[in-house]
Design a protein around this motif. Structure first.
Motif, PDB file in Angstrom:
ATOM      1  N   TYR A  28      61.695  59.859  60.797  1.00 43.41           N
ATOM      2  CA  TYR A  28      61.413  60.684  59.388  1.00 43.41           C
ATOM      3  C   TYR A  28      61.326  59.238  58.660  1.00 43.41           C
ATOM      4  CZ  TYR A  28      61.242  62.955  55.177  1.00 43.41           C
ATOM      5  OH  TYR A  28      60.816  63.488  53.710  1.00 43.41           O
ATOM      6  N   TYR A  29      62.127  58.252  58.413  1.00 36.25           N
ATOM      7  CA  TYR A  29      62.183  57.168  57.782  1.00 36.25           C
ATOM      8  C   TYR A  29      60.952  56.382  57.948  1.00 36.25           C
ATOM      9  CZ  TYR A  29      63.318  52.805  55.571  1.00 36.25           C
ATOM     10  OH  TYR A  29      63.260  51.623  54.732  1.00 36.25           O
ATOM     11  N   ASN A  30      60.634  56.020  59.199  1.00 37.07           N
ATOM     12  CA  ASN A  30      59.534  55.200  59.532  1.00 37.07           C
ATOM     13  C   ASN A  30      58.149  56.104  59.384  1.00 37.07           C
ATOM     14  OD1 ASN A  30      61.094  53.364  60.702  1.00 37.07           O
ATOM     15  ND2 ASN A  30      61.021  54.113  62.795  1.00 37.07           N
ATOM     16  N   SER A  31      58.407  57.467  59.493  1.00 34.99           N
ATOM     17  CA  SER A  31      57.066  58.181  59.016  1.00 34.99           C
ATOM     18  C   SER A  31      56.783  57.933  57.527  1.00 34.99           C
ATOM     19  CB  SER A  31      57.335  59.502  59.463  1.00 34.99           C
ATOM     20  OG  SER A  31      56.191  60.334  59.028  1.00 34.99           O
ATOM     21  N   SER A  32      57.782  58.307  56.699  1.00 35.37           N
ATOM     22  CA  SER A  32      57.722  58.143  55.302  1.00 35.37           C
ATOM     23  C   SER A  32      57.307  56.584  54.822  1.00 35.37           C
ATOM     24  CB  SER A  32      59.173  58.276  54.605  1.00 35.37           C
ATOM     25  OG  SER A  32      59.532  59.562  55.118  1.00 35.37           O
ATOM     26  N   VAL A  33      57.627  55.708  55.691  1.00 36.23           N
ATOM     27  CA  VAL A  33      57.132  54.300  55.162  1.00 36.23           C
ATOM     28  C   VAL A  33      55.616  54.374  55.702  1.00 36.23           C
ATOM     29  CG1 VAL A  33      57.352  51.753  55.899  1.00 36.23           C
ATOM     30  CG2 VAL A  33      59.411  52.960  55.626  1.00 36.23           C
ATOM     31  N   ASP A  34      55.434  54.843  56.618  1.00 31.62           N
ATOM     32  CA  ASP A  34      53.790  54.745  56.846  1.00 31.62           C
ATOM     33  C   ASP A  34      52.837  55.539  56.000  1.00 31.62           C
ATOM     34  OD1 ASP A  34      54.402  53.098  59.145  1.00 31.62           O
ATOM     35  OD2 ASP A  34      54.380  55.018  60.554  1.00 31.62           O
ATOM     36  N   GLU A  35      53.446  56.519  55.651  1.00 34.35           N
ATOM     37  CA  GLU A  35      52.548  57.502  54.509  1.00 34.35           C
ATOM     38  C   GLU A  35      52.690  56.925  53.517  1.00 34.35           C
ATOM     39  OE1 GLU A  35      54.232  61.346  54.545  1.00 34.35           O
ATOM     40  OE2 GLU A  35      53.808  61.689  56.568  1.00 34.35           O
ATOM     41  N   THR A  36      53.772  56.199  52.803  1.00 33.43           N
ATOM     42  CA  THR A  36      53.897  55.529  51.655  1.00 33.43           C
ATOM     43  C   THR A  36      52.720  54.097  51.557  1.00 33.43           C
ATOM     44  OG1 THR A  36      56.026  55.965  51.272  1.00 33.43           O
ATOM     45  CG2 THR A  36      55.346  54.254  49.888  1.00 33.43           C
ATOM     46  N   GLU A  37      52.837  53.449  52.639  1.00 31.75           N
ATOM     47  CA  GLU A  37      51.745  52.477  52.732  1.00 31.75           C
ATOM     48  C   GLU A  37      50.548  52.792  52.625  1.00 31.75           C
ATOM     49  OE1 GLU A  37      52.839  50.389  56.432  1.00 31.75           O
ATOM     50  OE2 GLU A  37      54.472  49.346  55.589  1.00 31.75           O
ATOM     51  N   SER A 107      46.598  40.414  51.754  1.00 28.38           N
ATOM     52  CA  SER A 107      47.265  41.342  51.117  1.00 28.38           C
ATOM     53  C   SER A 107      48.666  41.576  52.173  1.00 28.38           C
ATOM     54  CB  SER A 107      46.584  42.944  51.406  1.00 28.38           C
ATOM     55  OG  SER A 107      46.128  43.194  52.698  1.00 28.38           O
ATOM     56  N   GLY A 108      49.443  42.258  51.789  1.00 36.00           N
ATOM     57  CA  GLY A 108      50.689  42.420  52.602  1.00 36.00           C
ATOM     58  C   GLY A 108      51.691  43.557  52.310  1.00 36.00           C
ATOM     59  N   TYR A 109      52.346  44.028  53.116  1.00 32.82           N
ATOM     60  CA  TYR A 109      53.298  44.957  53.014  1.00 32.82           C
ATOM     61  C   TYR A 109      54.788  44.551  53.211  1.00 32.82           C
ATOM     62  CZ  TYR A 109      49.698  48.486  53.146  1.00 32.82           C
ATOM     63  OH  TYR A 109      48.425  49.397  52.968  1.00 32.82           O
ATOM     64  N   ALA A 110      55.575  45.115  52.511  1.00 34.57           N
ATOM     65  CA  ALA A 110      57.135  44.839  52.838  1.00 34.57           C
ATOM     66  C   ALA A 110      57.904  46.023  52.481  1.00 34.57           C
ATOM     67  CB  ALA A 110      57.588  43.624  51.809  1.00 34.57           C
ATOM     68  N   VAL A 111      59.180  46.355  53.205  1.00 31.96           N
ATOM     69  CA  VAL A 111      59.904  47.270  52.753  1.00 31.96           C
ATOM     70  C   VAL A 111      61.124  46.659  52.710  1.00 31.96           C
ATOM     71  CG1 VAL A 111      61.216  49.485  53.445  1.00 31.96           C
ATOM     72  CG2 VAL A 111      58.675  48.867  54.340  1.00 31.96           C
ATOM     73  N   ARG A 112      61.975  46.927  51.489  1.00 36.00           N
ATOM     74  CA  ARG A 112      63.172  46.209  51.022  1.00 36.00           C
ATOM     75  C   ARG A 112      63.745  46.789  50.101  1.00 36.00           C
ATOM     76  NH1 ARG A 112      62.152  42.532  47.345  1.00 36.00           N
ATOM     77  NH2 ARG A 112      59.900  41.890  46.935  1.00 36.00           N
ATOM     78  N   TYR A 123      56.447  47.874  49.156  1.00 37.77           N
ATOM     79  CA  TYR A 123      55.475  47.046  48.141  1.00 37.77           C
ATOM     80  C   TYR A 123      54.320  46.833  49.001  1.00 37.77           C
ATOM     81  CZ  TYR A 123      60.121  45.573  45.951  1.00 37.77           C
ATOM     82  OH  TYR A 123      61.221  45.673  45.180  1.00 37.77           O
ATOM     83  N   TYR A 124      53.064  46.919  48.200  1.00 36.45           N
ATOM     84  CA  TYR A 124      51.798  46.505  48.819  1.00 36.45           C
ATOM     85  C   TYR A 124      51.308  45.358  47.803  1.00 36.45           C
ATOM     86  CZ  TYR A 124      47.087  46.713  50.054  1.00 36.45           C
ATOM     87  OH  TYR A 124      45.692  46.239  50.489  1.00 36.45           O
ATOM     88  N   CYS A 125      50.978  44.351  48.283  1.00 29.12           N
ATOM     89  CA  CYS A 125      50.451  43.335  47.237  1.00 29.12           C
ATOM     90  C   CYS A 125      49.130  42.908  47.944  1.00 29.12           C
ATOM     91  CB  CYS A 125      51.395  42.140  47.130  1.00 29.12           C
ATOM     92  SG  CYS A 125      51.240  40.880  46.324  1.00 29.12           S
ATOM     93  N   LYS A 126      48.338  42.634  46.782  1.00 25.41           N
ATOM     94  CA  LYS A 126      46.970  42.327  47.242  1.00 25.41           C
ATOM     95  C   LYS A 126      46.207  41.065  46.203  1.00 25.41           C
ATOM     96  CE  LYS A 126      42.185  44.119  48.008  1.00 25.41           C
ATOM     97  NZ  LYS A 126      41.500  45.275  48.225  1.00 25.41           N
ATOM     98  N   ALA A 127      45.596  40.225  46.907  1.00 29.40           N
ATOM     99  CA  ALA A 127      45.381  38.959  45.862  1.00 29.40           C
ATOM    100  C   ALA A 127      43.933  39.234  45.501  1.00 29.40           C
ATOM    101  CB  ALA A 127      45.274  37.770  46.888  1.00 29.40           C
ATOM    102  N   PHE A 128      43.490  39.057  44.083  1.00 30.95           N
ATOM    103  CA  PHE A 128      42.430  39.118  43.470  1.00 30.95           C
ATOM    104  C   PHE A 128      42.083  38.027  42.903  1.00 30.95           C
ATOM    105  CE2 PHE A 128      44.080  43.398  43.510  1.00 30.95           C
ATOM    106  CZ  PHE A 128      42.811  44.141  44.125  1.00 30.95           C
TER     107      PHE A 128
END
Length: 451
Positions: A28-37, A107-112, A123-128
């Motif tokens: 469930y946790y992994n699924s939640s992370v994927d949906e959140t991303e 761009s990059g994701y992180a879970v912490r 977290y989702y970070c994107k460079a502009f």
């Protein structure tokens, strides 16, 4: 058994429920992370650099549009320009995993766990690229429960399942015990009836075999007990008969001796009558002595503890025939023999003499005038055949009994006490020989000793 089944099933099922809860929490946790991303990617698409300034106000405005998601503006060197959750952040963010990934890959994701807020976040970070050519990093984050918090939330449900499991295990223990124990109880019931125990369950067949073997042992032991009881009773009966027979056999000569002794004491006899009295007393004394000797010899057969040795039966037979031939001639009986050389048996010299002498003497004494006795000795057996009076069918089972004589009229004449054949049988049993008799009344008898 029921308690063991219950405890064993509870341990297995409760551990399984807990492990399943942990695994479910992880999934469930992994699924939640994927949906959140995925949500964060959608949120990032709502960002427009023309609508939102890269400062604290712009971060707050974008966060409001994104339902309170955390928005952070970061320069390429890690300086925080604005954060919707925390103002005036002086800590450099260049070492954050999502920032490093955005600078390297766009761009990059992180879970912490957030060091600033102390929450578990995705977290989702994107460079502009700005108009002046500088790089602006836009980071959007959403907090999600940690794995441990998710697991804690499942504890009430897990406890409910464990309670249901306990009830089911109790029912299972009773049902399983019934189905396991019932066949065993049926086996025990069948075994108690002393019948052949059978079962359709292959797992219980070894137990059935053990029970069948036990029943066979019990039957065998019961048979041995009954046989031993009969043997004891027979021994007691034989002892009583033995004492009665000894008393009877000894009473006759003692009565004669006592009677003539009283007549001699009274002095009422003539010289000739005295001589007859002396003769009777001497004869009966000799007979009484012979009876006592026979009884002692008979009793010593069993008590003899001397080990058997090799005995040359052929030599003994020839010597005994030479000794008995005059007695045969005195009864007008022809004594014939067929003796093989070096017939060796395991026994004692005096006992072999007793077996051979008793059989041949009886064949001579209970013969007819002009009759014959044939002695055959080989490596398998000894046979003594005569043409005498024979044995009546009703007496054949008794001839080996103590103090039994075939023809009572021969008792006094031949001086027999009925112990000869009893001694022969006893010796044969001692050494494992088999003695048998074939007889026809009026035509003779054949005694066979098989070695």
């Amino acid at each position: 058994m029921r308690a063991r089944i219950l405890i064993f099933s509870l341990i297995i099922t409760i551990i399984s429920i807990i492990l399943f809860s942990l695994a479910s929490t992880q999934v469930y946790y992994n699924s939640s992370v994927d949906e959140t991303e995925e949500y964060l990617l959608v949120y990032m698409n709502l960002y427009d650099e023309n609508d939102y300034t890269a400062d604290q106000d712009g971060a707050d405005a974008l966060a409001e549009i994104l339902d309170g998601a955390r928005v952070t503006y970061i320069t390429a060197d890690g300086t925080v320009l604005g954060d919707s959750r925390q103002q005036n952040i002086s800590e450099n963010h260049s070492d954050r995993p999502e920032v490093i990934a955005a600078l390297e890959d766009g761009s990059g994701y992180a879970v912490r766990n957030s060091e600033t807020l102390g929450e578990n976040m995705v977290y989702y970070c994107k460079a502009f690229t700005e108009a002046d050519g500088s790089t602006l990093l836009v980071r959007i984050a959403v907090s999600i429960p940690s794995e441990w918090k998710l697991f804690v939330k499942t504890l009430p449900t897990t406890a409910t399942y464990i309670a249901i499991d306990i009830v089911l295990c109790i029912i299972l223990a009773f049902v399983a015990t019934y189905f396991i124990v019932k066949p065993v109880q049926d086996l025990a019931a069948n075994a108690s009836k002393k019948g052949m125990v059978t079962t359709k369950y292959s797992e219980l067949k070894p137990i059935a075999e053990v029970l069948n073997e036990r029943n066979r042992n019990i039957e065998r032991q019961m048979g041995e007990i009954v046989a031993e009881k009969e043997s004891v009773n027979n021994a007691r009966k034989t002892k009583d008969e033995f004492i009665s027979n000894i008393t009877h056999e000894m009473n006759t000569p003692l009565t004669s001796i006592q009677g003539y002794a009283e007549l001699l004491k009274a002095g009422a006899l003539t010289e000739e009558q005295k001589q007859d009295a002396y003769e009777v007393i001497s004869t009966q004394s000799t007979r009484l002595t012979s009876l006592i000797t026979c009884i002692i010899n008979y009793s010593e057969i069993d008590s003899d503890e001397i080990l058997p040795d090799e005995v040359n039966f052929s030599e003994i037979a020839r010597e005994m025939i030479s000794v008995l031939r005059p007695e045969a001639e005195s009864h007008d009986v022809t004594l014939e023999d067929s003796i093989e050389d070096n017939v060796i048996v395991q026994s004692r010299h005096e006992l072999v003499c007793e077996v051979f002498g008793n059989l041949v003497r009886n064949a001579i004494r209970y013969n007819k005038p002009g009759g014959s006795v044939t002695v055959t000795l080989n490596y398998d057996c000894l046979k003594v055949a005569d043409t005498g009076v024979g044995i009546a069918p009703e007496n054949r089972d008794r001839i080996f009994d103590r103090f039994f004589t075939v023809d009572k009229s021969h008792g006094g004449k031949n001086g027999g006490f009925g112990l000869g054949l009893a001694s022969v049988r006893k010796i044969c049993l001692k050494y494992g020989w088999k003695i048998s008799v074939e007889s026809e009344q009026g035509k003779g008898s054949t005694f066979t000793v098989e070695f």
